[in-house]
Write a protein that holds these residues in place. Structure first.
Motif, PDB file in Angstrom:
ATOM      1  N   ARG A 126      50.603   1.438-128.746  1.00 20.89           N
ATOM      2  CA  ARG A 126      49.903   1.254-127.468  1.00 20.89           C
ATOM      3  C   ARG A 126      49.022   2.460-127.220  1.00 20.89           C
ATOM      4  NH1 ARG A 126      51.617   4.886-123.921  1.00 20.89           N
ATOM      5  NH2 ARG A 126      53.774   5.616-123.840  1.00 20.89           N
ATOM      6  N   ASP A 127      48.067   2.310-126.281  1.00 24.71           N
ATOM      7  CA  ASP A 127      47.242   3.461-125.940  1.00 24.71           C
ATOM      8  C   ASP A 127      47.929   4.270-124.846  1.00 24.71           C
ATOM      9  OD1 ASP A 127      46.814   2.194-123.500  1.00 24.71           O
ATOM     10  OD2 ASP A 127      44.891   1.364-124.094  1.00 24.71           O
ATOM     11  N   ARG A 128      47.230   5.265-124.323  1.00 26.53           N
ATOM     12  CA  ARG A 128      47.829   6.157-123.327  1.00 26.53           C
ATOM     13  C   ARG A 128      47.374   5.821-121.903  1.00 26.53           C
ATOM     14  NH1 ARG A 128      50.221  10.841-125.367  1.00 26.53           N
ATOM     15  NH2 ARG A 128      50.162  10.949-127.655  1.00 26.53           N
ATOM     16  N   GLY A 129      47.099   4.533-121.661  1.00 26.05           N
ATOM     17  CA  GLY A 129      46.724   4.124-120.315  1.00 26.05           C
ATOM     18  C   GLY A 129      47.825   4.392-119.300  1.00 26.05           C
ATOM     19  N   ALA A 130      47.418   4.664-118.064  1.00 21.54           N
ATOM     20  CA  ALA A 130      48.393   4.996-117.028  1.00 21.54           C
ATOM     21  C   ALA A 130      49.337   3.852-116.729  1.00 21.54           C
ATOM     22  CB  ALA A 130      47.651   5.420-115.754  1.00 21.54           C
ATOM     23  N   VAL A 147      58.199   3.452-129.936  1.00 22.08           N
ATOM     24  CA  VAL A 147      56.901   3.317-129.282  1.00 22.08           C
ATOM     25  C   VAL A 147      55.990   4.434-129.771  1.00 22.08           C
ATOM     26  CG1 VAL A 147      55.670   3.238-127.089  1.00 22.08           C
ATOM     27  CG2 VAL A 147      57.967   2.240-127.275  1.00 22.08           C
ATOM     28  N   LEU A 148      54.819   4.076-130.285  1.00 22.14           N
ATOM     29  CA  LEU A 148      53.872   5.038-130.850  1.00 22.14           C
ATOM     30  C   LEU A 148      52.595   5.053-130.015  1.00 22.14           C
ATOM     31  CD1 LEU A 148      54.254   4.074-134.620  1.00 22.14           C
ATOM     32  CD2 LEU A 148      55.470   5.870-133.377  1.00 22.14           C
ATOM     33  N   PRO A 149      52.446   5.992-129.083  1.00 19.53           N
ATOM     34  CA  PRO A 149      51.191   6.085-128.328  1.00 19.53           C
ATOM     35  C   PRO A 149      50.076   6.613-129.229  1.00 19.53           C
ATOM     36  CG  PRO A 149      53.016   7.207-127.207  1.00 19.53           C
ATOM     37  CD  PRO A 149      53.454   6.945-128.603  1.00 19.53           C
ATOM     38  N   THR A 150      48.878   6.094-129.075  1.00 22.17           N
ATOM     39  CA  THR A 150      47.741   6.561-129.858  1.00 22.17           C
ATOM     40  C   THR A 150      47.275   7.914-129.316  1.00 22.17           C
ATOM     41  OG1 THR A 150      46.161   5.410-128.441  1.00 22.17           O
ATOM     42  CG2 THR A 150      47.038   4.207-130.338  1.00 22.17           C
ATOM     43  N   LEU A 151      46.556   8.638-130.151  1.00 19.38           N
ATOM     44  CA  LEU A 151      45.991   9.906-129.712  1.00 19.38           C
ATOM     45  C   LEU A 151      44.836   9.658-128.742  1.00 19.38           C
ATOM     46  CD1 LEU A 151      45.916  11.869-133.084  1.00 19.38           C
ATOM     47  CD2 LEU A 151      47.603  12.049-131.244  1.00 19.38           C
ATOM     48  N   PRO A 152      44.560  10.592-127.859  1.00 21.17           N
ATOM     49  CA  PRO A 152      43.447  10.406-126.921  1.00 21.17           C
ATOM     50  C   PRO A 152      42.122  10.231-127.648  1.00 21.17           C
ATOM     51  CG  PRO A 152      44.868  12.228-126.230  1.00 21.17           C
ATOM     52  CD  PRO A 152      45.305  11.841-127.599  1.00 21.17           C
ATOM     53  N   ARG A 153      41.343   9.237-127.237  1.00 22.21           N
ATOM     54  CA  ARG A 153      40.014   8.955-127.764  1.00 22.21           C
ATOM     55  C   ARG A 153      40.010   8.662-129.263  1.00 22.21           C
ATOM     56  NH1 ARG A 153      36.396  13.645-124.685  1.00 22.21           N
ATOM     57  NH2 ARG A 153      37.014  13.066-122.537  1.00 22.21           N
ATOM     58  N   VAL A 154      41.074   8.041-129.720  1.00 19.91           N
ATOM     59  CA  VAL A 154      41.140   7.624-131.132  1.00 19.91           C
ATOM     60  C   VAL A 154      41.491   6.132-131.164  1.00 19.91           C
ATOM     61  CG1 VAL A 154      42.081   8.106-133.424  1.00 19.91           C
ATOM     62  CG2 VAL A 154      41.965   9.928-131.721  1.00 19.91           C
TER      63      VAL A 154
END
Length: 248
Positions: A126-130, A147-154
């Protein structure tokens, strides 16, 4: 040992051999691996993110949220999940206000819809959305999913989900003027059905996600018999001796 454990270098193999009671020198292990055509270095394995996704595709599910604007300038958000191995997409819900409570409930509903198949999931990207909060992660972590959050802006770290968003926009929502929630639900659900049941995928051998089994090749031996026919295009008269013999 090196073939079964590609991440082990000759030093690790040397240590394992000593633990098993084989007193050999590290240089001997290096020479044996070199003679066998195996790189003694532990970096012979591709440890990139792409290699991880490919190796674990059957156990990875990705999720994302994208928005659609209607002709009345109202913005709606679509939450979906997509399986990396099968490329099958699941529309979780559509809302104007993607709150943390709403998204967490959609995650519970998704796992309930999967039933026993939820046990096959090992990773969630998933992305790092709030809107993806700790309560959302806890729903998956409760069944052992990492759960693997993506890096910012990647965004490439969640490339499968991003690619589906692009396909949905190009092939459906960008071609239609969406009037409201009911219309949007109809368009999204129909496109997801088309995507899962009919749309070919190169990664699946040009088959849709719901038809992964390879069809059997057609055969003519079971239901049809082949017969040879004399050519009717030849105008040459037969030899006279053929009619002199007895037939029967």
């Amino acid at each position: 040992m090196a073939r079964e454990n590609p991440g082990w270098g000759y030093r690790r193999v040397h240590g394992e051999l000593l633990g098993l009671g084989h007193n050999v020198a590290a240089s001997t292990v290096w020479s044996i691996l070199k003679q066998a055509g195996i790189n003694p270095s532990p970096q012979r394995v591709d440890r990139s993110w792409a290699a991880f996704l490919k190796a674990q595709s059957s156990a990875i599910v990705a999720t994302d949220l994208f928005h659609i604007d209607t002709v009345f300038l109202r913005r709606w958000f679509v939450l979906f999940f997509i399986n990396h191995g099968t490329r099958r997409v699941h529309i979780a819900g559509i809302t104007r206000h993607p709150t943390s409570l709403w998204i967490t409930q959609q995650a519970r509903n998704y796992l309930m819809d999967l039933g026993d198949h939820a046990k096959s999931i090992k990773f969630l990207i998933r992305d790092r959305g709030a809107y993806f909060t700790d309560s959302f992660d806890a729903v998956f972590q409760a069944i052992g999913v990492h759960v693997l959050p993506t890096l910012p802006r990647v965004p490439r770290m969640n490339a499968i989900a991003e690619r589906w968003i692009g396909s949905c926009r190009r092939e459906a929502t960008d071609r239609i003027l969406i009037t409201g929630e009911r219309h949007l639900r109809l368009v999204i659900s129909e496109y997801a059905k088309h995507y899962n049941q009919h749309r070919p995928h190169r990664s699946l051998g040009q088959r849709p996600p719901d038809l992964l089994t390879k069809p059997e090749p057609p055969t003519t031996t079971h239901h049809h018999r082949q017969h040879s026919r004399p050519s009717t295009r030849s105008t040459r008269r037969p030899h006279p001796r053929i009619h002199a013999g007895r037939i029967g």
